[in-house]
Design an enzyme around this catalytic site. Structure first.
Site: not given
Ligand SMILES: Cc1cc2nc3c(=O)[nH]c(=O)nc-3n(C[C@H](O)[C@H](O)[C@H](O)COP(=O)(O)OP(=O)(O)OC[C@H]3O[C@@H](n4cnc5c(N)ncnc54)[C@H](O)[C@@H]3O)c2cc1C
Length: 680
Positions: A180, A213, A353, A372, A440, A461, A463, A465
């Site tokens: 992030s 990716g 159902r 429901q 089920g 998460t 694009e 979080d």
């Molecule tokens: C399947 C997949 C595909 C992806 N593809 C790409 C890609 O092509 N290119 C690329 O660059 N990245 C890619 N990513 C990375 C993705 O963009 C990051 O995982 C995402 O930006 C979140 O960063 P992080 O995983 O470090 O989470 P973190 O930033 O570590 O967050 C972990 C937790 O901490 C919390 N948190 C963090 N900061 C704060 C804050 N300031 N206040 C409150 N809570 C906070 C968050 O809410 C979250 O619950 C991909 C990830 C996955 C899993």
């Protein structure tokens, strides 16, 4: 017979068998008239055709073209059981086929007609969500970074190769230690004035690019986000210019071998989206030409001088990230698509159902149970609400791309952050509700909820979080709140704050707080006023709290002390925008019968949300106790009414056959068809 041939035949058979399940006629089981509703059981008639015509985006034709193409190609459909490696290859073939066989070229729409691009992405995602994301990585992330962050020379050099898939690429922003917090990235790009090159380095393990990716298998290039380091003539020797984007070749164009200095590892099996090859990248002094800096917002001259039209690192960083909001728009839009699919499957099944019933009478449809209805009808109403909200977002985004209007940029930035987080969180929760609502059978993989849930989960998460994005919405609201008192202008989406701040923050009117007639509760003015009142109140109260706490805790500490409050504010604002757009969509619907159907779900959306947050309204006596009860009762009644037209309402989504090809969503005679799936 070769194994491959065998599995192709088996897949074709399965598809044929499943296709035969689709029958548009729904035989409705006898309907239970609950006592609570018996006084008002007149069934609303909704003209489904007129409704779907109104819902139809202007790019429905291209979506139909995508659906027809993949429906006619069993070899390009993803089987239920598939290994990670096969899935990745299949997704790659699906993408090649889109561009090279179906003749659909999404990249040209990324810049010129984003609405059309998002429509293609939604359709492609309904074939396989991995395929949708793979396409997004290629065109919005890798391709989008080149055309939005680069200049003409980059467009000229890379456009065709990206478009025709010769140049498969990645978007390498996230690092092991920083996701992030993009400003904390550690990868470096150091300018070497002697050779006129940048040297890309991963200084330590924490800076390895992670989750990228297209990196593990298919990518030839990566847009790498790295700190730009320039040599200086002072005592420090170098200057850190902040995070910039660079095009870095990672595999040989002919041999596909990893290039010298680049190391690539596979991120392995994931919870979902296993058709996308996410990988990790490490760079050891990889040299790239100076021209590979994507230099729209900052450039380096031959003699190592930095130039930019933007004065500060923060402004350049903001402009860079601002160009990437298209990914969020795409996720919000696609998430509504997933919600439509899962709500459709669950509702069709619930109509069909039957369990229990009054003594000595036929069993009743499970959708006749109030519980429901409570699970699924507000969800159906929300799906409609989000449909119109994301259509609006796409319109605004397209306008922004054309005009580059500064206020619009700010508006779209916050709106896309808010809608992406709000909608993807809602859809993720709803997928579990739908699974459970189907008992089920909802757990059978063939009925899709598990796959959809796993694939969609990460929408919350990547694009950005969701929790982090909502804070950007809150920060934006606070900025505008401050500007309001300084006489600044407010952009369209936010303009209600101007009126609401003065009118709504007065004490609630004790007379209207007691009005509980149906006409009043279904009046859009009452509903919108209530939403706006809540947002205005939250905004004012959090602003006061932040001011108070920052004296002792500093800005960062005060923000954290008020964080939950800020998130509630952001959600409240986004709900308000969604409702306003929904009310507008109802008003503009030309067909009276379709409009009546929309009005019904719009009222349910509004009253259900007010009821969900009734404590807030009661605390300040915005609604009196009896009015609260009336809201609850009316929401239940509207759920019942929606149940009566649920079939028409889900049919109006006009989802293609392959999307709802879950046996439990099948119509008449579903059970005998369902048993065939398991081999009887
Ligand atoms: C399947 C997949 C595909 C992806 N593809 C790409 C890609 O092509 N290119 C690329 O660059 N990245 C890619 N990513 C990375 C993705 O963009 C990051 O995982 C995402 O930006 C979140 O960063 P992080 O995983 O470090 O989470 P973190 O930033 O570590 O967050 C972990 C937790 O901490 C919390 N948190 C963090 N900061 C704060 C804050 N300031 N206040 C409150 N809570 C906070 C968050 O809410 C979250 O619950 C991909 C990830 C996955 C899993």
């Amino acid at each position: 017979m070769a194994l491959e041939e065998f599995s192709e035949i088996a897949a074709a058979r399965r598809i044929q068998r499943l296709s035969s399940h689709i029958s548009p006629a729904l035989t409705e089981p006898p309907q239970l008239q609950t006592e609570a509703c018996s006084s008002r059981t007149r069934k609303l008639v909704v003209n489904g055709q007129a409704l779907s015509l109104y819902m139809k985006g202007k790019h429905r034709d291209i979506q139909e073209k995508v659906h027809e193409f993949y429906n006619s190609r069993p070899d390009l459909q993803t089987p239920l059981e598939i290994s990670k490696d096969d899935h990745r290859e299949l997704c790659m073939r699906q993408l090649y086929a889109l561009v090279r066989e179906a003749g659909i070229r999404p990249f040209r729409y990324v810049a010129d007609d984003p609405a059309k691009y998002f429509a293609i992405m939604e359709a492609v995602g309904s074939v396989d969500m991995s395929f949708g994301i793979k396409m997004g990585v290629q065109y919005s992330l890798w391709g989008g970074s080149v055309i939005n962050l680069g200049t003409k020379k980059h467009r000229d050099k890379y456009f065709d190769g990206i478009d025709n898939l010769d140049y498969l690429g990645c978007f390498a922003m996230t690092e092991l230690h920083h996701g992030s917090n993009v400003q904390g990235l550690q990868t470096t790009a150091t300018f070497d004035p002697i050779t006129d090159e940048f040297i890309i380095d991963t200084p330590h393990d924490g800076a390895i690019k992670w989750w990228i990716g297209n990196a593990a298998v298919h990518g030839k290039f990566a847009t790498v986000f790295a700190r730009l380091i320039l040599p200086t003539h002072d005592t420090k020797g170098v200057s850190d210019m902040g995070v910039h984007a660079f095009i870095v070749p990672i595999r040989d164009m002919k041999t596909h071998q990893t290039l010298p200095g680049v190391e690539i590892q596979d991120c392995g099996q994931k919870v979902g989206l296993n058709g996308v090859d996410n990988g990790a990248l490490r760079f050891r002094s990889v040299r790239i030409p100076r021209d590979n800096l994507l230099n729209r917002f900052g450039d380096v001259s031959r003699d190592g001088k930095y130039t930019s039209s933007l004065p500060t690192i923060n402004k350049r960083f903001g402009a860079t990230l601002g160009e990437l909001v298209g990914g969020r728009v795409a996720l919000a839009y696609s998430s509504v698509g997933v919600l439509k699919v899962s709500a459709t499957i669950a509702i069709r099944y619930s109509l069909l159902r039957q369990q229990f019933g009054p003594p000595k009478q036929p069993e009743v449809s499970i959708l006749d149970y109030q519980s429901q209805q409570h699970k699924l009808m507000p969800m159906l109403a929300s799906t409609y609400a989000y449909h119109f909200a994301t259509v609006y977002l796409v319109e605004k985004y397209s306008e922004m791309k054309k005009t580059n209007d500064e206020q619009l940029v700010a508006d779209v930035h916050a709106l896309s952050a808010g809608l992406k987080s709000y909608i993807t969180s809602y859809t993720a929760k709803s997928l579990s509700v739908c699974r459970e609502a189907c008992g089920g059978h909802g757990y059978a993989a063939v009925n899709r909820f598990g796959g959809l849930r796993n694939d969609h989960d990460i929408f919350q998460t990547f694009e950005g979080d969701n929790t982090v994005l909502l804070q950007q919405v809150a920060a934006d609201l606070l900025k505008r709140y401050k500007e309001k008192f300084q006489g600044g202008t407010l952009t369209v989406t936010w303009s209600y704050l101007r009126e609401s701040m003065s009118s709504y923050l007065a004490q609630p009117n004790p007379v209207t707080a007691r009005w509980e007639g149906e006409d009043h509760l279904r009046d859009p003015k009452f509903q919108l006023d209530a939403f706006r009142y809540r947002t205005s109140r939250l905004l004012q109260s959090v602003a006061m709290r932040l001011k108070k706490h920052s004296k002792t805790l500093g800005t960062f500490g005060a923000w954290n002390r008020c964080l939950n409050h800020l998130l509630t504010l952001a959600e409240s604002h986004i709900e308000t925008v969604i409702l306003a757009k929904f009310i507008e969509a109802v008003r503009k619907c030309p067909d009276p019968s379709a409009r009546a159907g929309l009005k019904l779900v719009c009222d349910l959306y509004a009253l259900d949300r007010i009821w969900n947050d009734i404590g807030t309204y009661r605390n300040v006596d915005y609604v009196a106790p009896n009015k609260a009860k009336a809201i609850h009762k009316l929401a239940e009644y509207l759920s019942f009414q929606v149940r009566n037209v649920a079939k028409e309402l889900v049919d109006a989504f006009e989802l293609p056959d392959h999307v709802t090809r879950a046996p439990i969503a099948m119509q008449a005679d579903a059970y005998s068809q369902y048993t065939q799936v398991v081999g009887f």
